[in-house]
Design a protein around this motif. Structure first.
Motif, PDB file in Angstrom:
ATOM      1  N   LEU A 238     -21.733  26.870 -42.675  1.00 30.89           N
ATOM      2  CA  LEU A 238     -22.158  25.725 -43.465  1.00 30.89           C
ATOM      3  C   LEU A 238     -23.382  25.057 -42.841  1.00 30.89           C
ATOM      4  O   LEU A 238     -24.351  24.732 -43.535  1.00 30.89           O
ATOM      5  N   MET A 239     -23.352  24.857 -41.522  1.00 28.61           N
ATOM      6  CA  MET A 239     -24.452  24.157 -40.870  1.00 28.61           C
ATOM      7  C   MET A 239     -25.719  24.995 -40.843  1.00 28.61           C
ATOM      8  O   MET A 239     -26.826  24.449 -40.937  1.00 28.61           O
ATOM      9  N   THR A 240     -25.569  26.304 -40.737  1.00 34.40           N
ATOM     10  CA  THR A 240     -26.750  27.176 -40.770  1.00 34.40           C
ATOM     11  C   THR A 240     -27.464  27.049 -42.109  1.00 34.40           C
ATOM     12  O   THR A 240     -28.696  26.954 -42.176  1.00 34.40           O
ATOM     13  N   LYS A 241     -26.677  27.055 -43.195  1.00 33.12           N
ATOM     14  CA  LYS A 241     -27.252  26.897 -44.533  1.00 33.12           C
ATOM     15  C   LYS A 241     -27.993  25.570 -44.651  1.00 33.12           C
ATOM     16  O   LYS A 241     -29.128  25.510 -45.150  1.00 33.12           O
ATOM     17  N   ILE A 242     -27.369  24.479 -44.196  1.00 34.13           N
ATOM     18  CA  ILE A 242     -27.998  23.157 -44.269  1.00 34.13           C
ATOM     19  C   ILE A 242     -29.268  23.121 -43.429  1.00 34.13           C
ATOM     20  O   ILE A 242     -30.309  22.609 -43.869  1.00 34.13           O
ATOM     21  N   SER A 243     -29.221  23.672 -42.219  1.00 34.29           N
ATOM     22  CA  SER A 243     -30.383  23.650 -41.317  1.00 34.29           C
ATOM     23  C   SER A 243     -31.565  24.408 -41.918  1.00 34.29           C
ATOM     24  O   SER A 243     -32.708  23.944 -41.851  1.00 34.29           O
ATOM     25  N   ASN A 251     -40.569  21.153 -43.989  1.00 32.74           N
ATOM     26  CA  ASN A 251     -41.651  21.907 -43.356  1.00 32.74           C
ATOM     27  C   ASN A 251     -41.661  21.698 -41.846  1.00 32.74           C
ATOM     28  O   ASN A 251     -42.685  21.406 -41.223  1.00 32.74           O
ATOM     29  N   ILE A 252     -40.471  21.831 -41.248  1.00 36.10           N
ATOM     30  CA  ILE A 252     -40.350  21.725 -39.800  1.00 36.10           C
ATOM     31  C   ILE A 252     -39.610  22.956 -39.293  1.00 36.10           C
ATOM     32  O   ILE A 252     -39.013  23.715 -40.066  1.00 36.10           O
ATOM     33  N   ALA A 253     -39.672  23.168 -37.985  1.00 41.01           N
ATOM     34  CA  ALA A 253     -38.957  24.295 -37.391  1.00 41.01           C
ATOM     35  C   ALA A 253     -37.461  23.989 -37.380  1.00 41.01           C
ATOM     36  O   ALA A 253     -37.047  22.843 -37.167  1.00 41.01           O
ATOM     37  N   GLN A 254     -36.662  25.014 -37.591  1.00 38.61           N
ATOM     38  CA  GLN A 254     -35.214  24.823 -37.607  1.00 38.61           C
ATOM     39  C   GLN A 254     -34.713  24.310 -36.264  1.00 38.61           C
ATOM     40  O   GLN A 254     -33.804  23.477 -36.202  1.00 38.61           O
ATOM     41  N   VAL A 255     -35.343  24.748 -35.176  1.00 37.60           N
ATOM     42  CA  VAL A 255     -34.916  24.308 -33.855  1.00 37.60           C
ATOM     43  C   VAL A 255     -35.175  22.811 -33.677  1.00 37.60           C
ATOM     44  O   VAL A 255     -34.421  22.116 -32.987  1.00 37.60           O
ATOM     45  N   ASP A 256     -36.230  22.288 -34.339  1.00 36.48           N
ATOM     46  CA  ASP A 256     -36.520  20.853 -34.244  1.00 36.48           C
ATOM     47  C   ASP A 256     -35.460  20.040 -34.986  1.00 36.48           C
ATOM     48  O   ASP A 256     -35.072  18.949 -34.544  1.00 36.48           O
ATOM     49  N   PHE A 257     -34.994  20.569 -36.113  1.00 32.90           N
ATOM     50  CA  PHE A 257     -33.917  19.864 -36.819  1.00 32.90           C
ATOM     51  C   PHE A 257     -32.637  19.894 -35.993  1.00 32.90           C
ATOM     52  O   PHE A 257     -31.902  18.911 -35.934  1.00 32.90           O
ATOM     53  N   ASP A 258     -32.364  21.029 -35.324  1.00 36.61           N
ATOM     54  CA  ASP A 258     -31.187  21.109 -34.470  1.00 36.61           C
ATOM     55  C   ASP A 258     -31.259  20.078 -33.345  1.00 36.61           C
ATOM     56  O   ASP A 258     -30.239  19.483 -32.973  1.00 36.61           O
ATOM     57  N   ARG A 259     -32.450  19.851 -32.823  1.00 42.55           N
ATOM     58  CA  ARG A 259     -32.616  18.823 -31.780  1.00 42.55           C
ATOM     59  C   ARG A 259     -32.307  17.440 -32.350  1.00 42.55           C
ATOM     60  O   ARG A 259     -31.674  16.604 -31.692  1.00 42.55           O
ATOM     61  N   ALA A 260     -32.756  17.201 -33.581  1.00 43.59           N
ATOM     62  CA  ALA A 260     -32.491  15.912 -34.218  1.00 43.59           C
ATOM     63  C   ALA A 260     -30.995  15.719 -34.437  1.00 43.59           C
ATOM     64  O   ALA A 260     -30.464  14.619 -34.245  1.00 43.59           O
ATOM     65  N   VAL A 261     -30.307  16.788 -34.815  1.00 38.81           N
ATOM     66  CA  VAL A 261     -28.854  16.723 -35.014  1.00 38.81           C
ATOM     67  C   VAL A 261     -28.164  16.340 -33.714  1.00 38.81           C
ATOM     68  O   VAL A 261     -27.285  15.467 -33.683  1.00 38.81           O
ATOM     69  N   ASN A 262     -28.553  16.975 -32.624  1.00 36.38           N
ATOM     70  CA  ASN A 262     -27.912  16.705 -31.336  1.00 36.38           C
ATOM     71  C   ASN A 262     -28.257  15.325 -30.784  1.00 36.38           C
ATOM     72  O   ASN A 262     -27.517  14.789 -29.949  1.00 36.38           O
ATOM     73  N   ALA A 263     -29.374  14.751 -31.248  1.00 37.24           N
ATOM     74  CA  ALA A 263     -29.770  13.416 -30.790  1.00 37.24           C
ATOM     75  C   ALA A 263     -29.224  12.305 -31.685  1.00 37.24           C
ATOM     76  O   ALA A 263     -29.296  11.134 -31.322  1.00 37.24           O
ATOM     77  N   SER A 264     -28.703  12.647 -32.847  1.00 35.34           N
ATOM     78  CA  SER A 264     -28.245  11.648 -33.819  1.00 35.34           C
ATOM     79  C   SER A 264     -27.022  10.877 -33.294  1.00 35.34           C
ATOM     80  O   SER A 264     -26.266  11.394 -32.465  1.00 35.34           O
ATOM     81  N   PRO A 265     -26.842   9.637 -33.848  1.00 34.48           N
ATOM     82  CA  PRO A 265     -27.638   8.967 -34.879  1.00 34.48           C
ATOM     83  C   PRO A 265     -28.988   8.489 -34.349  1.00 34.48           C
ATOM     84  O   PRO A 265     -29.120   8.137 -33.168  1.00 34.48           O
ATOM     85  N   LEU A 266     -29.974   8.453 -35.259  1.00 39.45           N
ATOM     86  CA  LEU A 266     -31.357   8.164 -34.880  1.00 39.45           C
ATOM     87  C   LEU A 266     -31.802   6.815 -35.413  1.00 39.45           C
ATOM     88  O   LEU A 266     -31.402   6.397 -36.503  1.00 39.45           O
ATOM     89  N   THR A 267     -32.639   6.138 -34.634  1.00 39.03           N
ATOM     90  CA  THR A 267     -33.340   4.984 -35.189  1.00 39.03           C
ATOM     91  C   THR A 267     -34.379   5.496 -36.172  1.00 39.03           C
ATOM     92  O   THR A 267     -34.709   6.697 -36.196  1.00 39.03           O
TER      93      THR A 267
END
Length: 607
Positions: A238-243, A251-267
Motif C-alpha cells: 500500500l505504501m509503495t503505491k502511495i509513494s 515531481n520529486i524523488a520517491q526517496v525524498d518523500f520517504d524522508r518526509a514520511v519519516n520526519a512527519s508530522p511536519l511544520t
C-alpha cells in the motif's frame, strides 16, 4: 482521512423488555404509528407542492465562465442516492459516480476554467481515493488547473491518505498555522488472550491454515510470524503505491518523500522545503489567485450535476447493466433481526445478508434486458454457508447468459473472495486486500469464569457429542475431533470452489491459499484476480461487455433499490416494523456459537 477501515462505536441496541403495561404500550405504539403516517402524508404533499410550483421555474443557466468547486467532507457513496424521501429535502452527498462524470464532462466544457477542492473531514477508503485521484489527473490532461486547499493536512492525526489525494492536484495550499502529517501507515490488532485468562475464559479454536490468523485475537498476546509477514507485505504494498503516486504528482524523488514520511508530522515550512505543498495562505487568497481579477463565480458540483444531466444525452433505455452492492460481513441471518456476528464478541458495522443478496442477483438474472451484473464487493468475509448461497446465485446468473463482474473494493477477502470465484471476471484495485482462503472456528470455555464466581453447572445428555455447543465446559477429545473434521471440510470446499471457478489446479490453489491475504496486485500475479483496476475501470468494462455503452449516459439498475418511504422513515425514527428483536441471551448464544468463520482478522489501519 482517518482510517480506511472506519470503525463506528459499537452499541448494543437490545434492551430488556419491561413486563406489564401491555395495553398502554399498544395504544402508545398505535398513536405513534398514526402520527408517523400523518407525517408521511404531509411530507408527500410538500414534495408534490414544490414539484408542481418549482417545476414551472426553470433552473437559471450557469454563467459563461465559472470555477468548479467541491468540498471533500463526510462520506462519498459510490452510486447516487435516488428514490429516497430524505433526498427530497436534504441534498445527498455527491457520489463517486457523479464525481467522475462531472470532471470527465468539465474537462471539455469551455465554461469551466479551473477546479478547486477543499479537504475538510472526509471518510474515504483507499480505493475511493485512488478513483478520485485518477479523475482529477484526467481532468488536468485538458490543460485546466486543479487546486486543493486545507486548513491542515492530518493535523494531530495521520494525514497520509489526505495528502495522497491532494498530490493529484496542480497546487496544494495550506492555511497558516496548519501542519502536514504524512506519517505513513500504521496497522494494529487487539489480542485478548491475557484478558480472557484473567477472567477465566479459554478459547478453544481450530484454524485452516497457518496464515488464517483470525483466532490469534483470542489465543495469543501478540502477532505470530505468519501474521506479521502478511501485514508487513500488505502495508509495504500500500505504501509503495502511495509513494510512487506522490513522487510522480509532486515531481520529486520517491526517496525524498520517504524522508518526509519519516520526519512527519511536519511544520508548514518543513513541508514546503520537501516540496510537499506550494503555498501557505488563506482560502480567500487562493480564491483571488484563481479568479485573477475576473468576476468568475464558484459553482458547486451538485449544481453542475443538474446542468450536466440536461446537456448529456442520458438514455432512458432499459438498463443493460445491474450494479449490486455487497457491503459488510456476509451472514445467513436477517441483518435487522440478528444483530450478532459469528466473530465472538464483535458486532459488525454492516451485514450483507446472503438470502437478500442472492435474491437481488436472481432479480437481475431474470431481467431479459440485463446483460452484465456487477457485484461491488467490500467485505472481510463471514459465514461459509452464507458465502456459498451468494456464489450459487452467481453460478445460476452465468447459466442464464449474464456476464458477471466481481469488482473488489478495499477488502474482498475470505468469504468476500468465495462469492467472487465464479464470476466471469474478477477486477481488484492494486490496493484491495483479498484472498485469505482459509477458515477458523471454535468456542469459548467459560468454566473458569463460573468457578471464579461460584456458579456450577451439571448436566445429563444423550449422544457422545451432545454437549459440544455448551459454553460451560471444555471440549472433549471426541468433540474437538468433530470440530477439526468440520474445519477440514469447509477448507476443502473453499479450495475446490476456487480451483473450479478460477480454472486452477488444486496444487496451485493450495500454494496461494493457506489463509494468506494478498494485495490486489499480488492476487493478480497469483492468478486469483483477472485485472487490476478501480471503480472507473470496472464501469468501463461493464459497459463494454454490455455492447459498448457510454458509462456517463447509460442507465443502470442499482440494487438494492432504496427503501420505500415508510420503511425509511421508521428506520430514521429507530422504530422496528414487524421485527422481533432477540433477547440478550439469544444474541449472546448466537455470537458465541462454534460456527466456521471465513473472514479477515480484526484490524485497525491508520493512514
Amino acid at each position: 482521512m482517518g482510517s480506511f477501515l472506519t470503525k463506528k462505536s459499537l452499541q448494543n441496541p437490545i434492551q430488556p423488555e419491561k413486563k406489564g403495561g401491555t395495553i398502554f404500550r399498544f395504544f402508545g405504539r398505535f398513536f405513534m404509528m398514526l402520527g408517523c403516517l400523518m407525517f408521511i402524508s404531509m411530507m408527500i404533499s410538500l414534495v408534490s407542492f414544490f414539484s408542481f410550483f418549482g417545476g414551472a421555474e426553470k433552473i437559471k443557466p450557469l454563467p459563461d465562465k465559472f470555477i468548479l468547486a467541491h468540498s471533500f467532507k463526510g462520506t462519498m457513496p459510490e452510486m447516487p442516492i435516488v428514490g429516497s424521501i430524505v433526498a427530497e429535502f436534504i441534498v445527498p452527498p455527491t457520489s463517486l459516480y457523479d464525481f467522475m462524470r462531472v470532471l470527465d464532462t468539465a474537462k471539455n466544457d469551455d465554461r469551466v476554467t479551473a477546479f478547486i477542492a477543499r479537504v475538510d473531514d472526509g471518510e474515504y477508503s483507499l480505493t475511493q481515493v485512488e478513483t478520485i485521484r485518477n479523475a482529477v489527473l484526467d481532468f488536468r490532461e485538458s490543460g485546466k488547473k486543479a487546486y486543493i486547499y486545507a486548513n491542515s493536512i492530518g493535523g494531530f492525526s495521520n494525514g497520509t491518505g489526505e495528502y495522497w489525494l491532494a498530490s493529484a492536484f496542480d497546487e496544494i495550499w495550506v492555511q497558516p498555522v496548519g501542519t502536514v502529517s504524512v506519517s505513513g501507515i500504521y496497522a494494529e490488532q487487539p489480542f485478548l488472550k491475557d484478558v480472557l485468562n484473567n477472567i477465566g475464559v479459554e478459547m478453544e479454536m481450530e484454524q485452516r491454515k497457518r496464515y488464517k490468523t483470525g483466532p490469534e485475537m483470542y489465543t495469543r498476546s501478540d502477532m505470530s510470524d505468519e501474521n506479521r509477514k502478511t501485514m508487513r507485505s500488505i502495508i509495504s504494498g500500500l505504501m509503495t503505491k502511495i509513494s510512487i503516486d506522490v513522487a510522480k504528482g509532486r515531481n520529486i524523488a520517491q526517496v525524498d518523500f520517504d524522508r518526509a514520511v519519516n520526519a512527519s508530522p511536519l511544520t508548514l515550512e518543513e513541508a514546503k522545503r520537501f516540496n510537499l505543498i506550494d503555498k501557505i495562505a488563506y482560502v480567500d487568497e487562493l480564491e483571488d489567485h484563481i479568479k485573477q481579477g475576473s468576476e468568475q463565480r464558484f459553482i458547486g458540483m451538485g449544481r453542475y450535476v443538474s446542468d450536466m444531466k440536461g446537456r448529456l444525452d442520458i438514455t432512458n433505455d432499459p438498463a443493460k447493466v445491474a450494479f449490486i452492492k455487497i457491503d459488510g460481513m456476509i451472514l445467513d441471518a436477517d441483518p435487522m433481526a440478528s444483530i450478532s456476528s459469528p466473530k465472538s464478541f464483535i458486532l459488525p458495522d454492516n451485514i450483507a445478508e446472503a438470502r437478500h443478496i442472492s435474491a437481488l442477483i436472481d432479480e437481475a438474472s431474470d431481467d431479459d434486458n440485463i446483460k452484465v451484473i456487477v457485484l461491488r464487493i467490500n467485505s472481510p468475509g463471514g459465514s461459509p454457508t452464507a458465502s456459498e448461497t451468494i456464489r450459487r446465485a452467481v453460478v445460476k446468473a452465468r447459466k442464464k447468459g449474464k456476464f458477471v463482474i466481481a469488482s473488489m473494493g478495499d477488502v474482498a477477502a475470505s468469504g468476500g473472495y468465495w462469492i467472487a470465484v465464479n464470476a466471469n471476471q474478477i477486477i481488484a484495485s492494486d490496493l484491495t486486500i483479498t484472498g485469505s482462503i482459509g477458515v477458523y472456528g471454535g468456542i469459548p470455555n467459560l468454566k473458569g469464569l463460573w468457578d471464579k464466581i461460584g456458579l456450577n453447572f451439571d448436566h445429563v445428555s444423550y449422544g457422545d457429542n451432545a454437549g459440544m455447543y455448551s459454553l460451560n465446559k471444555p471440549l472433549s477429545d471426541g468433540e474437538r475431533k468433530r470440530l477439526s473434521v468440520m474445519m477440514d471440510q469447509v477448507y476443502k470446499d473453499f479450495v475446490e470452489r476456487v480451483a473450479e471457478g478460477r480454472m486452477m489446479n488444486m496444487g496451485k490453489v493450495e500454494d496461494v491459499a493457506q489463509g494468506r491475504a494478498w494485495t490486489g496486485e499480488e492476487a493478480k500475479d497469483n492468478g486469483l484476480v483477472d485485472l487490476n483496476g478501480g471503480f472507473y475501470f470496472t464501469l468501463k468494462r461493464a459497459m463494454s461487455e454490455a455492447g459498448g455503452l457510454d458509462w456517463r449516459t447509460a442507465s443502470m439498475m442499482v440494487l438494492p433499490r432504496h427503501k420505500d418511504p415508510l420503511a425509511e422513515l421508521m428506520e430514521l425514527l429507530d422504530l422496528p416494523i414487524g421485527i422481533k428483536v432477540p433477547s440478550i441471551s439469544q444474541t449472546l448464544m448466537q455470537s458465541l456459537s462454534p460456527n466456521a468463520i471465513a473472514t479477515m482478522p480484526e484490524l485497525n489501519v491508520q493512514f
